[in-house]
Design an enzyme around this catalytic site. Structure first.
Site, short mmCIF file in Angstrom:
data_model
loop_
_atom_site.label_atom_id
_atom_site.label_comp_id
_atom_site.label_asym_id
_atom_site.label_seq_id
_atom_site.Cartn_x
_atom_site.Cartn_y
_atom_site.Cartn_z
CB CYS A 2 -1.49 21.58 -27.91
SG CYS A 2 -1.42 23.17 -27.12
NE ARG A 27 2.15 17.93 -31.39
CZ ARG A 27 2.46 18.11 -32.65
NH1 ARG A 27 3.15 17.20 -33.29
NH2 ARG A 27 2.08 19.19 -33.30
CD1 TRP A 73 4.76 24.42 -24.57
CD2 TRP A 73 3.78 26.02 -25.79
NE1 TRP A 73 5.66 25.44 -24.73
CE2 TRP A 73 5.09 26.43 -25.47
CE3 TRP A 73 2.98 26.87 -26.55
CZ2 TRP A 73 5.61 27.65 -25.90
CZ3 TRP A 73 3.51 28.09 -26.97
CH2 TRP A 73 4.81 28.46 -26.64
CG ASN A 99 -3.29 20.77 -30.84
OD1 ASN A 99 -3.64 20.84 -29.67
ND2 ASN A 99 -2.65 19.72 -31.34
N GLY A 100 -3.74 25.16 -31.91
CA GLY A 100 -3.72 26.31 -32.83
C GLY A 100 -4.15 27.56 -32.10
CD GLU A 471 21.57 23.03 -33.41
OE1 GLU A 471 20.98 24.10 -33.61
OE2 GLU A 471 20.99 22.02 -32.96
CE LYS A 475 19.62 21.43 -29.71
NZ LYS A 475 19.24 21.63 -31.09
CD GLU A 478 16.43 24.02 -28.05
OE1 GLU A 478 15.27 24.00 -28.44
OE2 GLU A 478 17.32 23.30 -28.53
CG HIS A 494 34.93 42.91 -34.48
ND1 HIS A 494 35.64 44.02 -34.88
CD2 HIS A 494 35.36 41.89 -35.26
CE1 HIS A 494 36.45 43.69 -35.88
NE2 HIS A 494 36.30 42.40 -36.12
CE LYS A 593 11.26 17.39 -31.94
NZ LYS A 593 12.69 17.72 -31.84
O1 M6R Z 1 10.11 21.50 -36.66
P1 M6R Z 1 11.03 22.61 -37.07
O2 M6R Z 1 12.34 22.10 -37.54
O3 M6R Z 1 10.40 23.53 -38.06
O4 M6R Z 1 11.27 23.42 -35.75
C1 M6R Z 1 12.02 24.61 -35.75
C2 M6R Z 1 12.41 25.01 -34.35
O5 M6R Z 1 11.29 25.25 -33.58
C3 M6R Z 1 13.27 23.93 -33.68
O6 M6R Z 1 14.40 23.62 -34.43
C4 M6R Z 1 13.70 24.38 -32.27
O7 M6R Z 1 14.60 25.43 -32.36
C5 M6R Z 1 14.27 23.18 -31.52
N1 M6R Z 1 13.78 23.17 -30.18
C6 M6R Z 1 15.75 23.15 -31.52
O8 M6R Z 1 16.31 22.19 -30.70
#
Ligand code: M6R
Length: 598
Positions: A2, A27, A73, A99-100, A471, A475, A478, A494, A593
């Site tokens: 948000c 956001r 969001w 927000n929150g 990672e 990626k 996502e 395994h 984000k």
């Molecule tokens: O802002 P942060 O690094 O604490 O965020 C952590 C995760 O939410 C963030 O890395 C998320 O996994 C991303 N979308 C990865 O691309």
């Protein structure tokens, strides 16, 4: 998660609010709304992205000098017009954007309904407007403070009343900043929303409230005592928060990695010495615990390999969300490192709180200057990677890994050991090597095209490149919605080997290291079962050629630095596959984000 913007001043207000929302769209982007004071409260809300709100004809009629806006969001209540912010009280005199999460909203809602308030949305946020209404008697600040004292949970809040020439803002666990202009003021959840107008900002701290008029601001705690707000000068530029010639922020940020690495090294690597301003007695550290989420957790895993090998200090890496609840064994001789791009991730903040309650020393490795984590730790290292706007984290990851390596080398140096010349040279060479891999982006794009129809992927690596495999898989899932998993290569036999057939692409991180030969055996196992292999290597050999369907050659570097080079190939694969699938890479479904809720 948000975004909030508010404005008080003489400009035409709708373009300021809509422009700010567009900057904040990363956001959250499921619904949005604005509210401007002009003979009452003028509200326009819309489900969907900001451009859909911007196209609402009513918006053209709205004029005024004070307004607030929000991009959402969804947490409580589906994304629709009613649940979109701003939310109003029964008399339509008070508007809030939030927000929150209000954790005790069920009981507060009941209380309000018993008193006759009509709550129309399914959100937790709306009750804030009704509580302020309940307490209001010509003093908005007082009514807000009474409300905040009742609320359990987190908030970044902006509030207006139709009869008051001011905006009230408040913060607990969710960011809120004041932007200072000449005869005008801004409020926002994030500096990018107001960077077009001012670079002077104050970061509110938890449990602070501020009253903002067009020429002034006054910050108080919840006891209504005045507190000072330090004015910061933002270093980010407008170019950094715009896409420029790139199709997506994610691609721009992938290409910014050479400069991001240079920025980390600048001022921290001088005449063969690592300079970090850490108030830390390295001889006293018994154990290091890294807490983080998502991509930052992956960099933490690489950090474990680096710190343990370079310093011999034991390192644990925990998901912040697990650490916060499992009553971890931590004491005053332990160092807890919180890694976070945003510095606002709710779970990481809570993990930090847990560590502090056990008297551990805390460090933050954070990108966003002034964010909540940076306010909560004993000391920290900024990434200085510039704003990361693409939801999928890229340059923050490589910057985190680089920072962790510097941190490990710093401990070594502080313990009286020399840093090898080869390492120092290779640190200087790294940005150039990253540029070499970026020059291969067209080649990687062609490889990616072959996988746009795939529905599963496996990523395999060993040692420092096992977290890189994790990672790479994150990626891909996502932004392309393709199911992907990362494994240590030796673990394949395994279980995951059962998945291998002609439809299963397997990405191998097979750059030169102690395990290279073993990785070749794993490739043979995949080949024998008909899997399709993409190999990330330093050098094409006849053996690799025989085994791999596609080969990506990346420059050779020291093993410690290989994750930074290798992951860039994986970022590009994920980006291009998602792009071939015509997914909005910067705003993938269901994600936001920064995750400021539990
Ligand atoms: O802002 P942060 O690094 O604490 O965020 C952590 C995760 O939410 C963030 O890395 C998320 O996994 C991303 N979308 C990865 O691309």
């Amino acid at each position: 998660m948000c975004g909030i913007i508010g404005y008080i001043g003489e400009r035409e207000i709708v373009p300021v609010l809509i422009g700010g929302l567009k900057r904040l769209e990363y956001r959250g982007y499921d619904s949005a709304g604005i509210c401007v004071i002009n003979n009452g409260l003028n509200v326009v809300k819309k489900k969907g992205k900001i451009f859909e709100l911007e196209n609402q004809p009513e918006l053209k009629e709205i004029k005024g000098k004070i307004g607030i806006a929000h991009t959402r969001w969804a947490t409580h209540g589906e994304p629709n017009k009613t649940n979109a912010h701003p939310h109003l009280d029964c008399n339509k005199e008070i508007a809030i954007v939030h927000n929150g999460i209000v954790e005790n909203y069920h009981s507060l809602k009941k209380l309000l309904e018993n008193e006759g308030h009509k709550i129309i949305s399914n959100t937790d946020s709306e009750i804030i407007a009704h509580l302020i209404e309940k307490f209001y008697s010509k003093d908005l600040e007082e009514a807000v403070i009474k409300t905040l004292k009742l609320i359990k949970g987190t908030f970044g809040l902006a509030i207006i009343h139709k009869n008051e020439n001011k905006i009230i803002v408040a913060k607990r666990g969710s960011p809120l900043i004041i932007g200072i202009g000449e005869g005008e003021m801004f409020v926002a959840s994030d500096v990018s929303a107001i960077l077009d107008y001012t670079k002077k900002v104050i970061y509110l701290r938890d449990n602070e409230i501020a009253e903002i008029t067009k020429d002034n601001y006054s910050i108080k705690n919840l006891e209504r005592e005045k507190v000072d707000g330090k004015i910061h000068e933002i270093q980010w530029t407008i170019n950094q928060i715009e896409k420029g010639n790139f199709e997506h922020f994610m691609l721009k940020e992938i290409f910014e990695q050479p400069e991001a690495i240079e920025n980390i090294l600048r001022g921290r690597l001088k005449k063969g010495k690592i300079k970090l301003s850490l108030n830390l007695d390295v001889g006293q550290i018994n154990k290091i615990i890294i807490v983080a989420c998502g991509t930052s957790w992956h960099s933490g895993l690489i950090g474990k390999y680096l710190i343990e090998e370079i310093t011999q200090i034991p390192v644990e890496v925990d998901y912040a969300s697990e650490f916060r609840y499992r009553n971890p064994i931590v004491n005053e001789n332990d160092l807890v490192i919180a890694i976070s791009q945003s510095g606002e991730t709710a779970d990481t903040l809570a993990a930090l709180k847990e560590a502090k309650s056990k008297n551990a020393k805390t460090i933050g490795i954070v990108n966003v200057v002034g964010s909540t984590i940076t306010q909560d730790v004993d000391c920290g290292i900024y990434l200085h990677a510039g704003p990361e706007i693409g939801v999928a984290s890229t340059k923050a990851f490589t910057s985190q890994v680089m920072t962790l390596l510097l941190f490990a080398l710093y401990i070594k140096q502080e313990k009286g050991f020399e840093i090898e010349k080869k390492m120092l040279e290779e640190l200087e060479n790294l940005p150039g090597k990253i540029r070499e891999i970026l020059e291969k982006s067209e080649e990687i794009k062609k490889i990616a095209e072959n996988f746009k129809e795939s529905s599963n992927f496996l990523y395999l690596g060993r040692g420092l490149n096992f977290p890189v495999a994790l990672e790479g898989a994150l990626k891909l899932k996502e932004i392309s919605y393709i199911h992907a998993e990362g494994y240590p290569a030796a673990e394949m036999k395994h279980g995951p080997i059962a998945l291998i057939d002609k439809n299963m692409p397997v990405v191998f991180l097979a750059t030169k290291n102690n395990y290279s030969n073993k990785i070749l055996s794993n490739m043979q196992e995949v080949k024998a079962r008909g899997g399709r292999i993409v190999a990330v290597v330093n050098e094409k050999t006849s053996e690799i050629d025989k085994l791999a369907d596609y080969v990506i050659e990346v420059p050779e570097t020291l093993n410690y630095l290989s994750p930074i080079i290798n992951v860039i190939a994986l970022q590009l694969i994920a980006y291009y596959i998602a792009n071939f699938k015509e997914i909005d890479v910067d705003k993938p479904r269901n994600l936001a984000k920064s995750v400021t809720v539990e």
